[in-house]
Write an enzyme that holds these catalytic residues in place. Sequence first.
Site, PDB file in Angstrom:
ATOM      1  N   ARG A  33       0.815  -1.205   0.000  1.00 30.34           N
ATOM      2  CA  ARG A  33       0.000   0.000   0.000  1.00 30.34           C
ATOM      3  C   ARG A  33       0.854   1.264   0.000  1.00 30.34           C
ATOM      4  NH1 ARG A  33      -2.377  -4.259   1.238  1.00 30.34           N
ATOM      5  NH2 ARG A  33      -4.543  -4.445   0.564  1.00 30.34           N
ATOM      6  N   LYS A  83      14.973  -6.486   4.262  1.00 28.57           N
ATOM      7  CA  LYS A  83      15.340  -5.496   5.286  1.00 28.57           C
ATOM      8  C   LYS A  83      16.743  -5.737   5.863  1.00 28.57           C
ATOM      9  CE  LYS A  83      10.672  -4.195   6.706  1.00 28.57           C
ATOM     10  NZ  LYS A  83       9.721  -4.047   7.817  1.00 28.57           N
ATOM     11  N   ASN A 104      14.378  -0.185   6.718  1.00 27.42           N
ATOM     12  CA  ASN A 104      13.191  -0.146   5.844  1.00 27.42           C
ATOM     13  C   ASN A 104      13.119   1.147   5.046  1.00 27.42           C
ATOM     14  OD1 ASN A 104      12.276   1.772   7.669  1.00 27.42           O
ATOM     15  ND2 ASN A 104      10.215   0.932   7.801  1.00 27.42           N
ATOM     16  N   ASP A 120       9.870   1.471  11.475  1.00 29.58           N
ATOM     17  CA  ASP A 120       8.732   0.682  11.977  1.00 29.58           C
ATOM     18  C   ASP A 120       8.461   0.976  13.461  1.00 29.58           C
ATOM     19  OD1 ASP A 120       8.176  -0.622   9.585  1.00 29.58           O
ATOM     20  OD2 ASP A 120       9.550  -2.269   9.994  1.00 29.58           O
ATOM     21  N   ALA A 144       8.051 -12.711  17.748  1.00 26.81           N
ATOM     22  CA  ALA A 144       9.457 -12.304  17.623  1.00 26.81           C
ATOM     23  C   ALA A 144       9.922 -12.502  16.177  1.00 26.81           C
ATOM     24  CB  ALA A 144      10.330 -13.103  18.595  1.00 26.81           C
ATOM     25  N   ARG A 167       6.210 -18.214  20.084  1.00 26.68           N
ATOM     26  CA  ARG A 167       6.049 -19.660  19.958  1.00 26.68           C
ATOM     27  C   ARG A 167       7.416 -20.345  19.913  1.00 26.68           C
ATOM     28  NH1 ARG A 167       3.153 -21.576  14.528  1.00 26.68           N
ATOM     29  NH2 ARG A 167       5.022 -20.545  13.739  1.00 26.68           N
ATOM     30  N   THR A 168       8.334 -19.799  19.121  1.00 24.91           N
ATOM     31  CA  THR A 168       9.706 -20.318  19.086  1.00 24.91           C
ATOM     32  C   THR A 168      10.550 -19.455  20.009  1.00 24.91           C
ATOM     33  OG1 THR A 168       9.329 -20.898  16.771  1.00 24.91           O
ATOM     34  CG2 THR A 168      11.617 -20.931  17.548  1.00 24.91           C
TER      35      THR A 168
HETATM   36  N1  LIG Z   1       1.230  -2.366  10.698  1.00 23.91           N
HETATM   37  C1  LIG Z   1       2.400  -2.394  10.088  1.00 23.91           C
HETATM   38  O1  LIG Z   1       2.927  -1.378   9.610  1.00 23.91           O
HETATM   39  C2  LIG Z   1       3.126  -3.705   9.993  1.00 23.91           C
HETATM   40  C3  LIG Z   1       4.515  -3.729   9.787  1.00 23.91           C
HETATM   41  C4  LIG Z   1       5.158  -4.966   9.718  1.00 23.91           C
HETATM   42  C5  LIG Z   1       4.426  -6.137   9.852  1.00 23.91           C
HETATM   43  N2  LIG Z   1       3.081  -6.067  10.047  1.00 23.91           N
HETATM   44  C6  LIG Z   1       2.285  -7.296  10.210  1.00 23.91           C
HETATM   45  O2  LIG Z   1       2.790  -7.987  11.326  1.00 23.91           O
HETATM   46  C7  LIG Z   1       2.642  -9.394  11.127  1.00 23.91           C
HETATM   47  C8  LIG Z   1       3.967 -10.094  11.387  1.00 23.91           C
HETATM   48  O3  LIG Z   1       4.906  -9.655  10.432  1.00 23.91           O
HETATM   49  P1  LIG Z   1       6.426 -10.174  10.477  1.00 23.91           P
HETATM   50  O4  LIG Z   1       7.103  -9.578   9.307  1.00 23.91           O
HETATM   51  O5  LIG Z   1       7.023  -9.983  11.834  1.00 23.91           O
HETATM   52  O6  LIG Z   1       6.189 -11.741  10.213  1.00 23.91           O
HETATM   53  P2  LIG Z   1       7.195 -12.966  10.478  1.00 23.91           P
HETATM   54  O7  LIG Z   1       8.606 -12.496  10.475  1.00 23.91           O
HETATM   55  O8  LIG Z   1       6.781 -14.026   9.540  1.00 23.91           O
HETATM   56  O9  LIG Z   1       6.855 -13.436  11.976  1.00 23.91           O
HETATM   57  C9  LIG Z   1       5.656 -14.103  12.262  1.00 23.91           C
HETATM   58  C10 LIG Z   1       5.485 -14.216  13.773  1.00 23.91           C
HETATM   59  O10 LIG Z   1       4.218 -14.812  14.024  1.00 23.91           O
HETATM   60  C11 LIG Z   1       4.405 -15.986  14.835  1.00 23.91           C
HETATM   61  N3  LIG Z   1       3.402 -16.984  14.486  1.00 23.91           N
HETATM   62  C12 LIG Z   1       3.014 -17.357  13.242  1.00 23.91           C
HETATM   63  N4  LIG Z   1       2.034 -18.294  13.313  1.00 23.91           N
HETATM   64  C13 LIG Z   1       1.814 -18.524  14.641  1.00 23.91           C
HETATM   65  C14 LIG Z   1       0.930 -19.373  15.349  1.00 23.91           C
HETATM   66  N5  LIG Z   1       0.083 -20.189  14.713  1.00 23.91           N
HETATM   67  N6  LIG Z   1       0.958 -19.338  16.706  1.00 23.91           N
HETATM   68  C15 LIG Z   1       1.813 -18.508  17.357  1.00 23.91           C
HETATM   69  N7  LIG Z   1       2.684 -17.663  16.736  1.00 23.91           N
HETATM   70  C16 LIG Z   1       2.684 -17.670  15.379  1.00 23.91           C
HETATM   71  C17 LIG Z   1       5.819 -16.442  14.527  1.00 23.91           C
HETATM   72  O11 LIG Z   1       6.285 -17.274  15.549  1.00 23.91           O
HETATM   73  P3  LIG Z   1       7.510 -18.281  15.292  1.00 23.91           P
HETATM   74  O12 LIG Z   1       8.759 -17.500  15.472  1.00 23.91           O
HETATM   75  O13 LIG Z   1       7.335 -19.342  16.316  1.00 23.91           O
HETATM   76  O14 LIG Z   1       7.345 -18.813  13.885  1.00 23.91           O
HETATM   77  C18 LIG Z   1       6.536 -15.084  14.468  1.00 23.91           C
HETATM   78  O15 LIG Z   1       6.774 -14.578  15.751  1.00 23.91           O
HETATM   79  C19 LIG Z   1       2.114  -9.558   9.702  1.00 23.91           C
HETATM   80  O16 LIG Z   1       0.718  -9.719   9.760  1.00 23.91           O
HETATM   81  C20 LIG Z   1       2.442  -8.236   9.032  1.00 23.91           C
HETATM   82  O17 LIG Z   1       1.528  -7.900   8.004  1.00 23.91           O
HETATM   83  C21 LIG Z   1       2.429  -4.885  10.140  1.00 23.91           C
END
Ligand SMILES: NC(=O)c1ccc[n+]([C@@H]2O[C@H](COP(=O)([O-])OP(=O)(O)OC[C@H]3O[C@@H](n4cnc5c(N)ncnc54)[C@H](OP(=O)(O)O)[C@@H]3O)[C@@H](O)[C@H]2O)c1
Length: 290
Positions: A33, A83, A104, A120, A144, A167-168
């Site tokens: 976006r 990143k 970023n 961020d 995390a 979770r991890t």
């Molecule tokens: N608002 C904003 O500007 C903004 C900016 C960045 C990201 N986001 C959003 O934030 C979210 C995360 O982004 P990210 O880049 O940090 O993703 P990521 O690096 O893929 O990390 C995913 C996280 O979710 C956890 N997770 C996934 N499935 C799970 C489950 N079933 N149960 C428990 N924990 C679970 C993972 O745990 P594990 O380590 O155990 O796999 C990890 O901590 C996304 O939805 C993204 O769109 C928003």
Amino acid sequence: MTLEEARTALSAVFPQGMPKLAGVTGWPLTYTRSPILHNYWCARYGIDGLYLRLPLSPGYFERGVRALQALGFAGLNVTIPHKEAAFALVDRHGQSALRAGAVNTMVFQADGKITGECTDGSGYIDSLCEAGVALPRKTLVLGAGGASRAVCAALLDAGCTLALANRTRSRADAIVTALGGGDVIAWEDWPAYLAQADLLVNTTSLGMKGEDEYDWSPVLAKADARLVVSDIVYMPLETPLLAAARARGLQGIDGLGMLIHQARPGFAAWFGLCPEADSALRDRLVETLD
Ligand SMILES: NC(=O)c1ccc[n+]([C@@H]2O[C@H](COP(=O)([O-])OP(=O)(O)OC[C@H]3O[C@@H](n4cnc5c(N)ncnc54)[C@H](OP(=O)(O)O)[C@@H]3O)[C@@H](O)[C@H]2O)c1
């Protein structure tokens, strides 16, 4: 094609003079976006600027960035999965980049150097301020992954206490070690810990469209009435966590504010004006989320 030929071709596209150029890169960059945000601000402030979606595959990231720099771009936003590669590429790291371990926002400087920030964390804090949430707070952060470290760093730097559950567990340990602050709690233990917190932040991808759901209601039922619940996930805007929080009568803050506020410093650096996060922009973004 030589660089000179490429520059000539580009200026032929803009016979009235080159606009200021910036963009976002990532891979596959299917949904972004950022062009809506930045091009909205260019139009609103009458800036002759253009912000483009620029997917670069991992094998082409550095060459692609160098090419855009040589073509006269002012800088780039960087998203998944680049990143960390951007952190390695930039010449000068701002404090936010050092804290987040990621970049970023890249700004191409007149001396040919690239500076990098990670906005961020500040974007997240600004979204809390916009929602009237006073800091510091006793914070419980879930997740995390890539987004978490910047959010945790910004919360710590704002004076908050930090408990981090993932979770991890090893990924949460790594963040707390890198930041030199906060405590890790086991994933199974966070519901019991919640009573001690007055800000719950979800940075996991739980609640994203298509992701497994978690039953938040029983956990939130025991929370203090002053708990503020924030979810950085913004697709959907009203996540199951936020719906459960509102059903319990708690203040909920969605992830759109973070998305908008993290974009403002880059716009200021590239286009020369610090833009406002106005409600018309938010409305325009909300229209794209369905
Ligand atoms: N608002 C904003 O500007 C903004 C900016 C960045 C990201 N986001 C959003 O934030 C979210 C995360 O982004 P990210 O880049 O940090 O993703 P990521 O690096 O893929 O990390 C995913 C996280 O979710 C956890 N997770 C996934 N499935 C799970 C489950 N079933 N149960 C428990 N924990 C679970 C993972 O745990 P594990 O380590 O155990 O796999 C990890 O901590 C996304 O939805 C993204 O769109 C928003």
